[in-house]
Scaffold this motif. Structure first.
Motif, PDB file in Angstrom:
ATOM      1  N   GLY A 147       0.815  -1.214   0.000  1.00  0.00           N
ATOM      2  CA  GLY A 147       0.000   0.000   0.000  1.00  0.00           C
ATOM      3  C   GLY A 147       0.845   1.258   0.000  1.00  0.00           C
ATOM      4  O   GLY A 147       0.579   2.208  -0.746  1.00  0.00           O
ATOM      5  N   ALA A 148       1.884   1.280   0.825  1.00  0.00           N
ATOM      6  CA  ALA A 148       2.761   2.455   0.888  1.00  0.00           C
ATOM      7  C   ALA A 148       3.482   2.670  -0.451  1.00  0.00           C
ATOM      8  O   ALA A 148       3.603   3.807  -0.919  1.00  0.00           O
ATOM      9  CB  ALA A 148       3.763   2.304   2.022  1.00  0.00           C
ATOM     10  N   ALA A 149       3.925   1.590  -1.059  1.00  0.00           N
ATOM     11  CA  ALA A 149       4.596   1.714  -2.362  1.00  0.00           C
ATOM     12  C   ALA A 149       3.630   2.248  -3.414  1.00  0.00           C
ATOM     13  O   ALA A 149       4.001   3.083  -4.250  1.00  0.00           O
ATOM     14  CB  ALA A 149       5.154   0.362  -2.790  1.00  0.00           C
ATOM     15  N   THR A 150       2.380   1.817  -3.356  1.00  0.00           N
ATOM     16  CA  THR A 150       1.371   2.272  -4.317  1.00  0.00           C
ATOM     17  C   THR A 150       1.055   3.753  -4.127  1.00  0.00           C
ATOM     18  O   THR A 150       0.988   4.516  -5.094  1.00  0.00           O
ATOM     19  CB  THR A 150       0.091   1.426  -4.176  1.00  0.00           C
ATOM     20  OG1 THR A 150       0.428   0.062  -4.431  1.00  0.00           O
ATOM     21  CG2 THR A 150      -0.983   1.869  -5.147  1.00  0.00           C
ATOM     22  N   VAL A 151       0.875   4.173  -2.878  1.00  0.00           N
ATOM     23  CA  VAL A 151       0.594   5.583  -2.588  1.00  0.00           C
ATOM     24  C   VAL A 151       1.774   6.445  -3.029  1.00  0.00           C
ATOM     25  O   VAL A 151       1.590   7.497  -3.651  1.00  0.00           O
ATOM     26  CB  VAL A 151       0.272   5.789  -1.094  1.00  0.00           C
ATOM     27  CG1 VAL A 151       0.274   7.263  -0.719  1.00  0.00           C
ATOM     28  CG2 VAL A 151      -1.075   5.165  -0.761  1.00  0.00           C
ATOM     29  N   VAL A 186       4.091  10.490  -6.702  1.00  0.00           N
ATOM     30  CA  VAL A 186       5.150  10.853  -7.652  1.00  0.00           C
ATOM     31  C   VAL A 186       4.527  11.133  -9.019  1.00  0.00           C
ATOM     32  O   VAL A 186       4.911  12.080  -9.710  1.00  0.00           O
ATOM     33  CB  VAL A 186       6.223   9.746  -7.732  1.00  0.00           C
ATOM     34  CG1 VAL A 186       7.146   9.950  -8.915  1.00  0.00           C
ATOM     35  CG2 VAL A 186       7.016   9.697  -6.439  1.00  0.00           C
ATOM     36  N   SER A 187       3.540  10.330  -9.410  1.00  0.00           N
ATOM     37  CA  SER A 187       2.875  10.522 -10.699  1.00  0.00           C
ATOM     38  C   SER A 187       2.148  11.856 -10.793  1.00  0.00           C
ATOM     39  O   SER A 187       2.036  12.433 -11.868  1.00  0.00           O
ATOM     40  CB  SER A 187       1.877   9.398 -10.955  1.00  0.00           C
ATOM     41  OG  SER A 187       2.562   8.189 -11.124  1.00  0.00           O
ATOM     42  N   LEU A 228      -0.516   3.197 -13.651  1.00  0.00           N
ATOM     43  CA  LEU A 228       0.384   4.352 -13.559  1.00  0.00           C
ATOM     44  C   LEU A 228       1.301   4.423 -14.771  1.00  0.00           C
ATOM     45  O   LEU A 228       1.596   5.513 -15.270  1.00  0.00           O
ATOM     46  CB  LEU A 228       1.185   4.306 -12.263  1.00  0.00           C
ATOM     47  CG  LEU A 228       0.359   4.548 -10.993  1.00  0.00           C
ATOM     48  CD1 LEU A 228       1.194   4.269  -9.749  1.00  0.00           C
ATOM     49  CD2 LEU A 228      -0.222   5.945 -10.965  1.00  0.00           C
ATOM     50  N   VAL A 229       1.757   3.283 -15.283  1.00  0.00           N
ATOM     51  CA  VAL A 229       2.627   3.288 -16.464  1.00  0.00           C
ATOM     52  C   VAL A 229       1.877   3.831 -17.681  1.00  0.00           C
ATOM     53  O   VAL A 229       2.448   4.548 -18.498  1.00  0.00           O
ATOM     54  CB  VAL A 229       3.183   1.873 -16.743  1.00  0.00           C
ATOM     55  CG1 VAL A 229       3.777   1.768 -18.141  1.00  0.00           C
ATOM     56  CG2 VAL A 229       4.229   1.515 -15.713  1.00  0.00           C
ATOM     57  N   LEU A 262      -5.235   7.821 -10.965  1.00  0.00           N
ATOM     58  CA  LEU A 262      -4.473   8.258  -9.789  1.00  0.00           C
ATOM     59  C   LEU A 262      -5.289   8.131  -8.509  1.00  0.00           C
ATOM     60  O   LEU A 262      -4.776   7.706  -7.472  1.00  0.00           O
ATOM     61  CB  LEU A 262      -3.975   9.686  -9.990  1.00  0.00           C
ATOM     62  CG  LEU A 262      -2.932   9.848 -11.100  1.00  0.00           C
ATOM     63  CD1 LEU A 262      -2.584  11.316 -11.309  1.00  0.00           C
ATOM     64  CD2 LEU A 262      -1.680   9.031 -10.796  1.00  0.00           C
ATOM     65  N   VAL A 263      -6.565   8.454  -8.579  1.00  0.00           N
ATOM     66  CA  VAL A 263      -7.442   8.282  -7.406  1.00  0.00           C
ATOM     67  C   VAL A 263      -7.525   6.800  -7.050  1.00  0.00           C
ATOM     68  O   VAL A 263      -7.427   6.421  -5.873  1.00  0.00           O
ATOM     69  CB  VAL A 263      -8.846   8.876  -7.667  1.00  0.00           C
ATOM     70  CG1 VAL A 263      -9.838   8.444  -6.595  1.00  0.00           C
ATOM     71  CG2 VAL A 263      -8.765  10.392  -7.750  1.00  0.00           C
ATOM     72  N   PHE A 264      -7.686   5.945  -8.067  1.00  0.00           N
ATOM     73  CA  PHE A 264      -7.741   4.498  -7.843  1.00  0.00           C
ATOM     74  C   PHE A 264      -6.464   4.005  -7.159  1.00  0.00           C
ATOM     75  O   PHE A 264      -6.521   3.227  -6.199  1.00  0.00           O
ATOM     76  CB  PHE A 264      -7.952   3.787  -9.181  1.00  0.00           C
ATOM     77  CG  PHE A 264      -7.692   2.306  -9.151  1.00  0.00           C
ATOM     78  CD1 PHE A 264      -8.562   1.448  -8.499  1.00  0.00           C
ATOM     79  CD2 PHE A 264      -6.589   1.772  -9.798  1.00  0.00           C
ATOM     80  CE1 PHE A 264      -8.322   0.083  -8.478  1.00  0.00           C
ATOM     81  CE2 PHE A 264      -6.345   0.413  -9.778  1.00  0.00           C
ATOM     82  CZ  PHE A 264      -7.214  -0.433  -9.117  1.00  0.00           C
ATOM     83  N   ALA A 265      -5.322   4.455  -7.637  1.00  0.00           N
ATOM     84  CA  ALA A 265      -4.049   4.031  -7.040  1.00  0.00           C
ATOM     85  C   ALA A 265      -3.950   4.508  -5.598  1.00  0.00           C
ATOM     86  O   ALA A 265      -3.550   3.726  -4.709  1.00  0.00           O
ATOM     87  CB  ALA A 265      -2.881   4.561  -7.864  1.00  0.00           C
ATOM     88  N   LEU A 266      -4.292   5.752  -5.338  1.00  0.00           N
ATOM     89  CA  LEU A 266      -4.233   6.274  -3.968  1.00  0.00           C
ATOM     90  C   LEU A 266      -5.187   5.514  -3.032  1.00  0.00           C
ATOM     91  O   LEU A 266      -4.785   5.103  -1.942  1.00  0.00           O
ATOM     92  CB  LEU A 266      -4.554   7.764  -3.945  1.00  0.00           C
ATOM     93  CG  LEU A 266      -3.457   8.687  -4.477  1.00  0.00           C
ATOM     94  CD1 LEU A 266      -3.992  10.100  -4.681  1.00  0.00           C
ATOM     95  CD2 LEU A 266      -2.259   8.693  -3.542  1.00  0.00           C
ATOM     96  N   VAL A 267      -6.408   5.344  -3.476  1.00  0.00           N
ATOM     97  CA  VAL A 267      -7.395   4.643  -2.633  1.00  0.00           C
ATOM     98  C   VAL A 267      -6.969   3.185  -2.407  1.00  0.00           C
ATOM     99  O   VAL A 267      -7.036   2.680  -1.289  1.00  0.00           O
ATOM    100  CB  VAL A 267      -8.806   4.717  -3.260  1.00  0.00           C
ATOM    101  CG1 VAL A 267      -9.794   3.797  -2.558  1.00  0.00           C
ATOM    102  CG2 VAL A 267      -9.312   6.162  -3.220  1.00  0.00           C
ATOM    103  N   SER A 268      -6.516   2.517  -3.467  1.00  0.00           N
ATOM    104  CA  SER A 268      -6.062   1.126  -3.325  1.00  0.00           C
ATOM    105  C   SER A 268      -4.922   1.027  -2.321  1.00  0.00           C
ATOM    106  O   SER A 268      -4.912   0.145  -1.469  1.00  0.00           O
ATOM    107  CB  SER A 268      -5.593   0.556  -4.666  1.00  0.00           C
ATOM    108  OG  SER A 268      -6.632   0.517  -5.592  1.00  0.00           O
ATOM    109  N   GLY A 269      -3.964   1.940  -2.437  1.00  0.00           N
ATOM    110  CA  GLY A 269      -2.836   1.930  -1.516  1.00  0.00           C
ATOM    111  C   GLY A 269      -3.257   2.176  -0.083  1.00  0.00           C
ATOM    112  O   GLY A 269      -2.811   1.492   0.855  1.00  0.00           O
ATOM    113  N   VAL A 270      -4.127   3.145   0.123  1.00  0.00           N
ATOM    114  CA  VAL A 270      -4.602   3.453   1.483  1.00  0.00           C
ATOM    115  C   VAL A 270      -5.396   2.282   2.053  1.00  0.00           C
ATOM    116  O   VAL A 270      -5.206   1.902   3.216  1.00  0.00           O
ATOM    117  CB  VAL A 270      -5.432   4.759   1.493  1.00  0.00           C
ATOM    118  CG1 VAL A 270      -6.137   4.963   2.808  1.00  0.00           C
ATOM    119  CG2 VAL A 270      -4.530   5.957   1.184  1.00  0.00           C
TER     120      VAL A 270
END
Length: 185
Positions: free
Chosen positions: A52-56, A61-62, A98-99, A172-180
């Protein structure tokens, strides 16, 4: 996820970036055993926090990084990150999304779906071979099929209205929410 990704691949097959899919697939297949190792070696209460931390961090960064076109290195890195995170936690989307975040919306959707489809088959096979998972999980997943059908019908009406800029924001929202969610759970 298998029926969902198969549907998206079929619907938008003309937009798939097969070059990227090939590089992601090579690393995805090669790194899946590493995901299994992480799953068995890292305590469950730390696993979600780590991924999760790596994803956030990647999503943050993105947000500030300039536009880019992914290179072979980005595909290989995303394939490895996806293999580890999807096999270990079931959440593999953020690295690939993200890629492709600066790609046209149809390319992002179709390419990520094609990469997921392959990766999901590989992850499921590796987990089943190791005795992790059973027919009960498939039965439980079948309860989600009605919601999947509704989502597919809605997406068929809306997917062309979602431009690249809005899709990038949602990625980006999906990545942040998934990570959290991974860190909290």
């Amino acid at each position: 996820m298998l029926p969902l990704n198969a549907f998206v691949v079929w619907r938008e097959r003309s937009a798939i970036d097969w070059h990227g899919v090939r590089w992601v697939a090579v690393t995805r297949v090669a790194a899946t055993p590493l995901g299994l190792l992480v799953l068995t070696a890292v305590p469950a209460n730390r696993l979600g926090l780590l991924i999760g931390a790596a994803t956030v961090l990647a999503a943050i960064v993105s947000l500030v990084a300039p536009d880019f076109h992914p290179s072979r290195g980005a595909f290989l890195g995303a394939g490895a990150a996806t293999a580890v995170s999807e096999t270990a936690t079931g959440v593999g989307g953020p690295p690939l999304a993200l890629v492709y975040q600066h790609s046209p919306a149809p390319e992002l959707r179709s390419t990520v779906a094609a990469s997921f489809l392959l990766g999901e088959v590989v992850s499921i096979a590796v987990l089943l071979v190791r005795g992790i998972g059973d027919a009960g999980a498939v039965r439980d997943a079948a309860w989600l099929l009605p919601a999947l059908v509704v989502g597919l019908l809605l997406s068929s009406r809306l997917h062309e209205r979602l431009d690249s800029k809005r899709l990038r924001f949602l990625v980006l929202v999906f990545a942040l929410v998934s990570g959290v969610v991974l860190m909290v759970s």
